[in-house]
Design an enzyme around this catalytic site. Structure first.
Site, short mmCIF file in Angstrom:
data_model
loop_
_atom_site.label_atom_id
_atom_site.label_comp_id
_atom_site.label_asym_id
_atom_site.label_seq_id
_atom_site.Cartn_x
_atom_site.Cartn_y
_atom_site.Cartn_z
N ARG A 10 0.92 -1.19 -0.09
CA ARG A 10 -0.04 0.10 -0.02
C ARG A 10 0.78 1.22 0.14
NH1 ARG A 10 -5.87 -0.58 1.89
NH2 ARG A 10 -6.14 -2.57 0.72
N ARG A 13 -3.50 6.52 1.16
CA ARG A 13 -4.04 7.79 1.65
C ARG A 13 -3.01 8.47 2.44
NH1 ARG A 13 -9.34 4.17 3.35
NH2 ARG A 13 -7.53 2.79 3.25
N ARG A 29 -7.23 11.18 -5.79
CA ARG A 29 -8.23 10.37 -5.62
C ARG A 29 -9.40 11.13 -5.47
NH1 ARG A 29 -11.92 7.77 -4.36
NH2 ARG A 29 -12.34 6.34 -2.42
N ASP A 50 -6.84 -3.19 -7.42
CA ASP A 50 -7.16 -3.96 -6.27
C ASP A 50 -7.42 -5.32 -6.53
OD1 ASP A 50 -8.23 -2.97 -3.48
OD2 ASP A 50 -9.52 -4.54 -4.21
N TYR A 64 -14.64 -12.33 -0.36
CA TYR A 64 -15.49 -11.13 -0.46
C TYR A 64 -16.56 -11.24 -1.42
CZ TYR A 64 -11.54 -8.40 1.71
OH TYR A 64 -10.47 -7.85 2.51
#
Ligand code: CP3
Length: 340
Positions: A24, A28, A37, A74, A150
């Protein structure tokens, strides 16, 4: 041509200065990421905009000079490419329409899958064109067990009850889901490699939720199939396997799947990491919270890891993804210390 430090470590070389990159590393915690973003609209839109996705992939390379870039995308782009709905809600994480019965398992149609994911492959080639030869490009996919969690749970889960109950009650249907994800993942990684990825990583973030028998059926077997089929297509491309939380099952995971290298989470003691390193290169495993803490705590942890692992084939990384509250200057301090 001299190979990049990351590829050398993956080929089994012990380097004086180990290569470093961070899970990552685009994200952010970086103000330049947040700016893009905000401009991209949704997270899925960002993953499907080659120009913007390539830009955020390159941002941490420019700032820190990491030894590897990892494609910005992702693991849930595979279900999306298989036609499942996907969105990311602020504060809630990913939301998918859950698969509740066997008849809803998508069919892997390579044409529509690759057409949907063509922007991802274009991102890979743009990134490769923007990197120097010393910086390796890592492609990735989620491993079937984690991606299935998921798809079946409809998002993040605490106990993986739906996935596990399916695997216990309907082993054949569960096998169909695993086989579908193996096919899609091989196709997906093959295209990333063709576009310029030099290493691929399989993220099995929830491997630790699988007890022995499900670990064999859900983690080891599908991963071994992916590794084998990729090796037939691309014999020289290394595969990093990340079976997070696998603990005592990590060694068997390495030998039974044939991954080139093991990415280790922060729960693996360094003595065990050393033993694993005798068999294949290892990557890891700084606690992301030590990076948030910074200062002496960070320095001590970094030194402990280097002392244990830098004498063998080793890639410095975190044990899991960098968290949003990480001060960017702590990342600079980490890189400086590792390169000492
Ligand atoms: O590492 C990188 O810099 C490359 C990009 C990357 C992302 N996700 C970007 C991302 C990679 C390799 C992933 C993998 C991924 N995605 C995993 C496996 C690794 C792990 O963390 O265990 C998993 C489980 C996912 C699924 C996922 N994606 C979740 C659960 C979430 C929400 C939680 C969160 O951190 O917000 C995401 C969103 C996501 N993927 C973000 C990023 C940068 C944050 C979304 C945003 O910017 O709004």
């Amino acid at each position: 041509m001299t190979r990049s430090p990351l590829l050398r470590a993956l080929a089994g070389e012990a380097l004086d200065t180990p290569p470093i990159w961070l899970m990552r590393q685009a994200g952010r915690y970086l103000p330049e990421y947040r700016a893009i973003r905000a401009k991209a609209g949704g997270f899925v839109d960002l993953c499907l905009s080659p120009e913007l996705a390539a830009e955020v992939t390159l941002q941490p390379i420019r700032r820190y000079g990491f030894d590897a870039a990892i494609l910005f995308s992702d693991i849930l782009m595979v279900p999306w490419g298989l036609g499942r709905s996907l969105r990311f809600d602020e504060g809630r994480g990913p939301i998918l329409e859950p698969i509740v019965e066997r008849s809803e398992i998508p069919v892997f149609d390579p044409d529509s899958f690759h057409a949907a994911l063509a922007p991802v492959y274009e991102t890979v080639s743009r990134v490769r064109a923007g990197l120097g030869p010393e910086t390796a490009l890592i492609g990735f996919a989620g491993a079937p067990w984690t991606v299935a969690s998921y798809m079946v749970e409809g998002g993040s889960s605490r106990d993986f009850a739906t996935l596990k109950l399916w695997a216990y009650r309907d082993p054949e249907g569960f096998g169909v889901l695993m086989d579908t994800l193996v096919d899609a993942t091989v196709g997906y990684l093959d295209r990333q490699i063709q576009a310029g990825a030099q290493v691929v990583k399989l993220f099995d973030s929830w491997a630790g939720a699988a007890p022995e028998v499900l670990f064999e059926r859900g983690v080891v077997r599908p991963t071994a199939a992916i590794v084998q089929r990729l090796a037939a297509l691309h014999p020289t491309i290394p595969v990093i396997g990340f079976a997070r939380g696998a603990g005592a099952q990590t060694r068997a995971y390495g030998s039974a799947t044939g991954v080139t290298a093991l990415a280790l989470d922060s729960g693996i003691p360094l003595a065990m990491a050393c033993a694993l390193q005798a068999e294949r290169p290892v990557q890891g495993n700084l606690d992301p919270m030590a990076l948030v803490a910074g200062g002496d705590a960070l320095a001590m942890e970094v030194d402990r890891i280097l002392e244990a692992l830098a004498g063998g084939p080793f890639i410095f990384n975190l044990g899991h993804g960098i968290v949003p509250q990480t001060p960017p200057e702590h990342v600079a301090a980490l890189v400086a210390r590792v390169r000492g």
